[in-house]
Design an enzyme around this catalytic site. Sequence first.
Site, PDB file in Angstrom:
ATOM      1  N   GLY A  78      17.482 -10.486   3.380  1.00 37.20           N
ATOM      2  CA  GLY A  78      16.543 -11.076   2.418  1.00 37.20           C
ATOM      3  C   GLY A  78      15.345 -11.738   3.067  1.00 37.20           C
ATOM      4  N   ALA A  79      15.122 -11.486   4.361  1.00 36.03           N
ATOM      5  CA  ALA A  79      14.013 -12.141   5.064  1.00 36.03           C
ATOM      6  C   ALA A  79      12.769 -11.255   5.122  1.00 36.03           C
ATOM      7  CB  ALA A  79      14.450 -12.529   6.473  1.00 36.03           C
ATOM      8  N   LEU A 112      12.727  -8.251   6.500  1.00 37.63           N
ATOM      9  CA  LEU A 112      12.725  -7.476   7.754  1.00 37.63           C
ATOM     10  C   LEU A 112      13.527  -6.178   7.581  1.00 37.63           C
ATOM     11  CD1 LEU A 112      13.189 -10.444  10.277  1.00 37.63           C
ATOM     12  CD2 LEU A 112      11.063  -9.329   9.588  1.00 37.63           C
ATOM     13  N   SER A 114      16.555  -5.351   6.132  1.00 43.86           N
ATOM     14  CA  SER A 114      17.973  -5.237   6.454  1.00 43.86           C
ATOM     15  C   SER A 114      18.601  -4.083   5.666  1.00 43.86           C
ATOM     16  CB  SER A 114      18.701  -6.546   6.143  1.00 43.86           C
ATOM     17  OG  SER A 114      18.529  -6.893   4.790  1.00 43.86           O
ATOM     18  N   SER A 115      18.145  -3.853   4.442  1.00 45.87           N
ATOM     19  CA  SER A 115      18.786  -2.803   3.647  1.00 45.87           C
ATOM     20  C   SER A 115      18.390  -1.412   4.123  1.00 45.87           C
ATOM     21  CB  SER A 115      18.486  -2.985   2.161  1.00 45.87           C
ATOM     22  OG  SER A 115      17.109  -3.048   1.942  1.00 45.87           O
ATOM     23  N   ASP A 141       9.796   1.310   4.823  1.00 42.95           N
ATOM     24  CA  ASP A 141      10.902   0.704   5.574  1.00 42.95           C
ATOM     25  C   ASP A 141      11.863   1.746   6.153  1.00 42.95           C
ATOM     26  OD1 ASP A 141       9.585  -1.494   4.631  1.00 42.95           O
ATOM     27  OD2 ASP A 141      11.090  -2.038   3.153  1.00 42.95           O
ATOM     28  N   THR A 182       0.843  -1.208   0.000  1.00 44.73           N
ATOM     29  CA  THR A 182       0.000   0.000   0.000  1.00 44.73           C
ATOM     30  C   THR A 182       0.871   1.249   0.000  1.00 44.73           C
ATOM     31  OG1 THR A 182      -0.063  -0.245   2.400  1.00 44.73           O
ATOM     32  CG2 THR A 182      -2.021  -0.965   1.201  1.00 44.73           C
ATOM     33  N   ASP A 183       2.133   1.146   0.446  1.00 50.16           N
ATOM     34  CA  ASP A 183       2.931   2.384   0.609  1.00 50.16           C
ATOM     35  C   ASP A 183       3.176   3.090  -0.720  1.00 50.16           C
ATOM     36  OD1 ASP A 183       4.879   0.486  -0.205  1.00 50.16           O
ATOM     37  OD2 ASP A 183       6.387   1.127   1.267  1.00 50.16           O
ATOM     38  N   TYR A 218       8.081  -7.908  -7.498  1.00 49.23           N
ATOM     39  CA  TYR A 218       7.734  -6.639  -6.833  1.00 49.23           C
ATOM     40  C   TYR A 218       7.547  -5.522  -7.853  1.00 49.23           C
ATOM     41  CZ  TYR A 218       7.964  -2.827  -3.424  1.00 49.23           C
ATOM     42  OH  TYR A 218       7.676  -1.713  -2.664  1.00 49.23           O
TER      43      TYR A 218
HETATM   44  C1  GLA Z   1       9.017  -3.978   0.627  1.00 53.79           C
HETATM   45  C2  GLA Z   1       9.205  -2.520   0.235  1.00 53.79           C
HETATM   46  C3  GLA Z   1       8.212  -1.619   0.978  1.00 53.79           C
HETATM   47  C4  GLA Z   1       6.792  -2.135   0.819  1.00 53.79           C
HETATM   48  C5  GLA Z   1       6.718  -3.623   1.151  1.00 53.79           C
HETATM   49  C6  GLA Z   1       5.347  -4.205   0.880  1.00 53.79           C
HETATM   50  O1  GLA Z   1       9.350  -4.144   1.970  1.00 53.79           O
HETATM   51  O2  GLA Z   1      10.523  -2.087   0.536  1.00 53.79           O
HETATM   52  O3  GLA Z   1       8.325  -0.299   0.504  1.00 53.79           O
HETATM   53  O4  GLA Z   1       6.287  -1.863  -0.456  1.00 53.79           O
HETATM   54  O5  GLA Z   1       7.665  -4.369   0.413  1.00 53.79           O
HETATM   55  O6  GLA Z   1       4.433  -3.636   1.755  1.00 53.79           O
END
Ligand code: GLA
Length: 393
Positions: free
Chosen positions: A128-129, A131, A133-134, A178, A44-45, A234
Amino acid sequence: MAGNTYDKAVKVLSSFRAAFGKTDANDILIVRAPGRVNLIGDHTDYHEGFVLPMTIDRCAYAALRARNDDTVNLYAAQFDEWITYPLSERPETEPGAWAAYVTGVVSELRDRLPGGFEMLVESDVPIGAGLSSSAALSTAVIYGLDQLFGLGIDPIDAVHLSQQVEHRYAGVSCGIMDPFVSRLGRRRHALLLDCRSLACEHVPLTNTERDRNDAFEIVIVDSGVRRELASSSYNTRRSECEQALETIREARPDIRSLRDAKPEDLWLLPSLQHRRVRHVLEENDRVLQARDALRNGDFEAFGILMNQSHDSLRDLYEVSCEELDTLVAAARNVDGVAGARMTGGGFGGCTVNLVRQTAVPALREALCETYAKTYRRTPVIYVVRENHRTERM
Ligand code: GLA
């Protein structure tokens, strides 16, 4: 400094000294920035919608010392890799590797830096999980340089910079969630973010206090499936949605993003785009309802919304995978699990579970058993003990 934080700072300091030589601790600055788990509001972001993530107790760390010349000397402790170069240049890096983020930040900030520096980076956010990391790494590097050289970088500018680095140097058209939560998340709070206005609300995580007998835990389960966001679908999802937006705009030229779409617009779309946009509309509503549930301490209601969110990501946005669905289904069968869903970009990575504290052992057992039976693997399970924030250590 809390015990764990102190121990971690000592460890990072000694790795810095081992890498760059003995030096006065006062010359070295250590910062950390946390990874995140998204409680609800995925995909949604980048449609200017709503998200509700929280930071976790896994962080990226940066230890820095200024130099008297223009040399940038970087060391990644985890990989035992060095990069040394003059500030005026940017070395070639592999997209998505640690060096891409770190040198990317340095080159974006180059005009503001007074000179060279030494920097050690390290992280305990699993890579890559899903969460972040980047985002944690780039946030730590930006904050570290900001603090070392007194650059006075506005936190929102830091968030945009981190997102830009991801777009430019890692090739992922990610949204703002993120880096925003990594930089601005608070302890013991989730963060409701309006990704259009960037207005945010820090929502207290009340029932997660451990001394209550009705306490809930946030449990993260890593499926072990790694699909790099860049090579995954993505970016495809983003372009499918851009086409949908174009179609809706033909009828309603005033709409700016899918956040403005209405349920009646769905009928303008072919079936695949219809599903994608329906997810976005409904997920935005769920995030706001989840914020209200959290404010009221109604974790059962929150859990139901998490379940609906997963089903929508699986069936409408189609970003889940078999392993995540298996973990979610197994968790939902355990008494005391209020909700379970995939979290983040998807196609692998983690699930997030809202669980009564007393039910955590049963959840562990059920997930390990199911996963071993189905995939002959053990999922890695983290109970989020604390949620950190970006800070000097
Ligand atoms: C990744 C992207 C975020 C977001 C999520 C899905 O984490 O970095 O910006 O789009 O996917 O909600």
